[in-house]
Enzyme design. Structure first.
Site, PDB file in Angstrom:
ATOM      1  N   CYS A  79      46.482  38.048  50.020  1.00 15.47           N
ATOM      2  CA  CYS A  79      47.444  38.050  50.905  1.00 15.47           C
ATOM      3  C   CYS A  79      47.412  40.093  50.941  1.00 15.47           C
ATOM      4  O   CYS A  79      47.496  40.546  49.916  1.00 15.47           O
ATOM      5  CB  CYS A  79      48.964  38.001  50.363  1.00 15.47           C
ATOM      6  SG  CYS A  79      50.159  38.478  50.866  1.00 15.47           S
ATOM      7  N   HIS A 129      52.330  34.751  54.065  1.00 13.26           N
ATOM      8  CA  HIS A 129      51.637  33.886  52.892  1.00 13.26           C
ATOM      9  C   HIS A 129      52.892  32.732  51.952  1.00 13.26           C
ATOM     10  O   HIS A 129      53.155  32.551  51.339  1.00 13.26           O
ATOM     11  CB  HIS A 129      51.080  34.288  51.990  1.00 13.26           C
ATOM     12  CG  HIS A 129      49.625  34.617  52.374  1.00 13.26           C
ATOM     13  ND1 HIS A 129      49.300  36.045  52.908  1.00 13.26           N
ATOM     14  CD2 HIS A 129      48.421  33.919  52.604  1.00 13.26           C
ATOM     15  CE1 HIS A 129      48.009  35.944  53.245  1.00 13.26           C
ATOM     16  NE2 HIS A 129      47.617  34.271  53.527  1.00 13.26           N
ATOM     17  N   SER A 176      38.779  43.516  51.680  1.00 17.70           N
ATOM     18  CA  SER A 176      39.321  43.006  50.803  1.00 17.70           C
ATOM     19  C   SER A 176      38.480  42.431  49.598  1.00 17.70           C
ATOM     20  O   SER A 176      39.643  42.856  48.441  1.00 17.70           O
ATOM     21  CB  SER A 176      40.045  41.554  51.471  1.00 17.70           C
ATOM     22  OG  SER A 176      40.760  41.494  52.446  1.00 17.70           O
TER      23      SER A 176
END
Lengths: 372, 594
Positions: B374, B361, B318
């Site tokens: 997310c 989310h 991420s």
């Protein structure tokens, strides 16, 4: 003893000055060879040699004082004592340099073989007087067996190859001066030629390792420069680097820097040649030549046969020592550990050589005297 | 005695005269020999005689000291004792006895001293680094060992042991290929030169110029007279850019785990810290590493000699969303207000692409998508951008290429695009792969150094600096500037601040009381299953990433932490980043106050 006017008048100053000159040069060279490089070193070889020189000069005058005829009277008992000394060395001598040569009495140690070589000349010369004219085969074999073979065996047993070789050469020289029958000469040459390989191999087997090494090194000095050829190479470097005029007194390096082994004894000529160059070395050779030629002249002029034999024997001894030693130093003869007469460090040898010189002077100084 | 009369017999006279001719002849022979030695070969022997006693002894130059950016010494030169033996004296020494005292192999001594062509007076090193016990044992039996020399030399001591070892490096003797290289011909065979890290790269600077002593020696090797001495010139000192406090804090925080940390000064590219764990102890090499220790290092399964900061590449997870976000905002495919609803995953064809949060989310904007990381939001963004746009921005930001730090053979990472897939795999690109790439999974691979540089570019407003190891004495010029609208970077930095400081942020573990930190977590999947990492055996756990910078307003440090099999970035990597940032900023604050 009574001062003999005629003796003083006829004193052989030539021989005397030559040996003094050689000894002084020797002491100077010993100092240079062992001079200290670092402050804490204080070698005293030259000092010791000066003491021995003074003792030698005293002995020389003492010898000159008596007619050498006395030597013939005591020849046999003195020879017996010499043999006993050699035997004592063999059984009880100090181990030095891989061979037993030294005998210690209190703080003094001396090498009986250095004295014995003189005793040998005297006794052989004495014995030759018993023979009329030239020598036949039987007489020479008899004399060889009695007077030469025994000490030869003891010396080889020690082992002191150098002195043994010199004994043999002196015996031959004395025999030649005395005179040999023609057939003996021919026989000797034939035996000599035939026995070289035979004796060579027996000798080789009987040699100690260091002796074998020296012979190998002589044949092929470059084979192992750090090992057995080292002595010869370093000696040649010392002499060669001296060049024509030399590096100058106390400027030589091979000796004091210890690249040259046995620098103050067997290789002293190399130390001298490095510092004094070709000019000095030739000068030194001429002094030795003068000593030897004068010795031969003394033999010629001797008033009797004993004197002639004695003078010839002593001169043969000086010559042999000189040629073997300098020949080895120059790398043209095998390394045999014998000193250079009058120059090498070593008390017994110096004393013995001064006694020998004393006998020479004795013979020459009395050449005009009639026997009475 | 009838014969004891004056003897004038002619034969006897002739024999003696003959003898004198022979003797004169022999003298002439000797004179010729003297002439040959002293005149013909005199010059040659003169040279040999000089060579006999002159020695040129190299005096090693003290090596320059390596300091950290604040002047703390990282190494020192410390004296040590060594024993050497004159080959000349080999026969006089009981070699077995000597070997026993020194604790070495007798055969080894023979092998070293018996080589052909050795000068008998040139000492051969037997053992270095003698202990005082060994020296005492030798000295008390001095007379048994003629030609044995105990002498002193300098060796390098690394004051922090394995801390910073990859960066500082170590010394070694010339290796076989260096021995043949003319570049090293002035290096004496026994000398140590830099073989790794700073010691290698700046060897010429640090090495100095060896001095020389020309001395007269005697045959025993004793120095008799000093003829000439050229003193050595000490090597130049070197100030590295690293802060040893930061380095130490970061390395210690690893506590046995493997991984890397790179910390950069965003406005210069100076490396403030470079960690690769596990590390090695450079002091092992100080006097020559022994074979078994070297083999142990090389064959260690944890690969301590691998510089993970530059030589390991993994999917950045991420943390790569920073790139995707910048690209999307700068290209205008999304606005800060663009909202996406996350229900825990999307379906594309017959494949499922899940969000790390199974429950989803809900509806998120760009800011919250960064803060909460997310995945579904970035699938959508990735789809809008397309892989080639993502790749274009990633490369602009320095990924997919070596950063150019000349330290070890650096890996370039991998930024995939359609062209790459066509050329390398001869396949078309699938949209599913874009989804993966958008969140830093799949083919994407980066090194910790690249990710630190990315963070630095974000922190400094779009400037790419070459990473440097030496402290900068003035401002450094960037090698490139990335064309990104300023408000885009502001938005991303806000998001990164939120990751650490807002509720629901994944990087809360990096929150610091010293300075506001911005950062991004990342997790590189090791196996294709999404499961709580801590339940798996360590070797199947995910790799943890965390990139950060601080302080937010005026960034002074950018950092990337990578922990092999660390699990989640937020849990394993963020605390290390926090410790590193705090160690640096505390020290900077102290300096500013003084």
């Amino acid at each position: 003893m009574r001062i003999n006017r005629r003796l003083v008048k006829n004193f052989d100053w030539g021989t005397f000055l030559i040996v003094i000159l050689l000894s002084v040069i020797g002491i100077m060279t010993i100092y240079s060879a062992t001079r200290p490089l670092l402050p804490h070193e204080q070698p005293n070889y030259h000092i010791k040699q000066i003491y021995w020189l003074l003792l030698g000069v005293t002995a020389l005058f003492f010898i000159v004082g008596f007619d050498y005829i006395w030597l013939s009277r005591f020849a046999y008992p003195v020879y017996a004592i010499g043999i006993v000394l050699l035997l004592i060395v063999l059984f009880a001598g100090k181990i030095g340099m891989g061979a037993q040569r030294w005998l210690s009495i209190g703080p003094l140690s001396f090498q009986p073989s250095e004295i014995f070589r003189l005793m040998f000349i005297i006794v052989v010369s004495r014995h030759f007087l018993e023979i009329n004219g030239t020598m036949g085969l039987t007489s020479i074999i008899k004399i060889f067996l009695v007077f030469t073979f025994i000490p030869l065996i003891i010396l080889l047993k020690q082992p002191d190859l150098g002195t043994a070789v010199i004994l043999l050469i002196m015996f031959l020289s004395l025999s030649i001066v005395k005179g040999l029958q023609k057939k003996v000469v021919i026989l000797l040459i034939i035996i000599g030629a035939l026995s070289i390989p035979f004796i060579g191999s027996i000798m080789w087997e009987g040699l100690k390792d260091y002796q074998k090494n020296r012979i190998v090194a002589f044949m092929e000095p470059e084979a192992d420069p750090a090992g057995i050829g080292y002595h010869i190479n370093q000696s040649k470097i010392a002499i060669g680097s001296g060049g024509i005029l030399g590096k100058g007194y106390l400027k030589g390096t091979q000796g004091p820097f210890r690249f040259l082994p046995e620098k103050q004894t067997d290789f002293i000529f190399a130390v001298f040649a490095e510092e004094w160059g070709l000019v000095g070395s030739i000068f030194l050779l001429l002094i030795y030549l003068a000593l030897i030629l004068r010795g031969l002249d003394t033999a010629l002029k001797a008033k009797d046969e004993f004197g002639r034999l004695l003078a010839a024997g002593i001169t043969a001894m000086f010559s042999t020592y000189f040629f073997i030693n300098v020949g080895m130093t120059l790398g043209i003869m095998p390394v045999v550990g014998i000193p250079l007469p009058f120059m090498s460090y070593g008390g017994t040898a110096l004393l013995s050589n001064f006694i020998a010189a004393g006998i020479l002077i004795n013979i020459r100084s009395r050449r005009f005297e009639l026997f009475y | 005695m009838s014969n004891n009369s004056r003897c004038d017999s002619q034969p006897s006279r002739n024999r003696i005269l003959l003898a004198s001719y022979v003797i004169v002849g022999l003298f002439a022979l000797f004179a010729i020999r003297l002439w040959q030695l002293q005149v013909l070969q005199g010059k040659e022997y003169g040279k040999i005689s000089m060579g006999n006693m002159l020695r040129i002894i190299k005096i090693p130059a003290p090596r320059g000291i390596i300091y950290d950016r604040n002047g703390a010494p990282l190494v020192k030169n410390s004296p040590y004792f060594y024993a050497s033996l004159m080959p000349e004296n080999l026969k006089q020494v009981n070699i077995q006895y000597l070997a026993d005292i020194l604790g070495i192999n007798a055969g080894d001594i023979y092998a070293r001293t018996n080589k052909k062509g050795l000068s008998p007076f040139e000492p051969i090193k037997l053992k270095e680094g003698l202990t005082f016990k060994e020296i005492a044992a030798i000295e008390t039996r001095r007379s048994d060992f003629p030609g044995l020399i105990i002498d002193i030399d300098m060796s390098r001591e690394y004051l922090y042991g394995d801390i910073g070892a990859h960066l500082i490096g170590y010394l070694g003797k010339l290796n076989p290929s260096q021995s043949k290289n003319p570049e090293f011909k002035d290096v004496p065979p026994e000398a140590f030169i830099g073989q790794w890290g700073t010691e290698l790269i700046f060897d010429r600077t640090l090495r100095g110029i060896p001095g020389e002593r020309i001395i007269e020696i005697d045959a025993l090797g004793r120095e008799i007279k000093l003829l000439k001495e050229n003193p050595p010139v000490k090597g130049k000192d070197l100030k590295l850019s690293i802060d040893i406090n930061l380095q130490k804090a970061a390395e210690e925080a690893f506590a046995g785990r493997a991984g890397a940390v790179v910390a950069l000064k965003p406005d210069t590219g100076e490396i403030l810290g470079l960690v690769s764990r596990p590390s090695f102890n450079p002091n092992l090499f100080a006097r020559g590493v022994n074979y078994s220790q070297w083999v142990a290092l090389i064959q260690d399964k944890k690969v301590p000699m691998l510089n993970r900061a530059l030589q390991s590449q993994y999917p950045p997870g991420s943390t790569f969303k920073i790139v995707t976000a910048i690209a999307a905002l700068n290209e205008g495919v999304v606005t800060p207000d663009t909202k996406v609803t996350c229900t825990g995953g999307i379906t594309y064809g017959k494949w499922q692409f899940g969000c790390w949060k199974k429950g989803g989310h809900g509806t998120v904007s760009m800011h919250r998508a960064i803060v909460e990381s997310c995945d579904v939001y970035f699938y959508e963004v990735g789809k809008r951008l397309g892989i080639d746009k993502i790749a274009e921005y990633a490369r602009k930001l320095g990924l997919g290429n070596e950063t150019g730090l000349q330290m070890v053979k650096e890996r370039s990472g991998l930024i995939p695009d359609t062209k790459w897939k066509h050329e390398k795999r001869n396949q078309q690109w699938y949209l599913g792969e874009t989804f993966n790439a958008a969140i830093g999974q799949g083919y994407v691979a980066t090194t910790p150094m690249q990710m630190a540089q990315l963070m630095s570019v974000v922190a400094n407003g779009g400037l790419i600096y070459s990473p440097v190891m030496v402290k900068a004495e003035g401002p450094l010029q960037p090698i490139a500037s990335v064309d990104i609208k300023p408000h885009v970077l502001d938005l991303v930095r806000d998001g990164l601040y939120g990751v650490v400081n807002e509720g629901g942020g994944t990087g809360g573990a990096a929150r610091s009381s010293i300075a506001p930190v911005g950062g991004k977590t990342g997790t590189a999947q090791v196996v294709g299953i999404r499961r709580s990492s801590h339940l798996l055996p360590e070797k199947f756990r995910d790799h943890a990433w965390f990139v950060a910078f601080a302080p937010i307003e005026k960034p002074a440090i950018a950092v990337c932490v990578f922990v092999e099999h660390g699990g989640h970035g937020g849990g394993a990597a963020a605390p290390i980043a926090k410790l590193a940032i705090e160690a640096y900023l505390k020290n900077e604050k102290l300096k500013a106050e003084n």
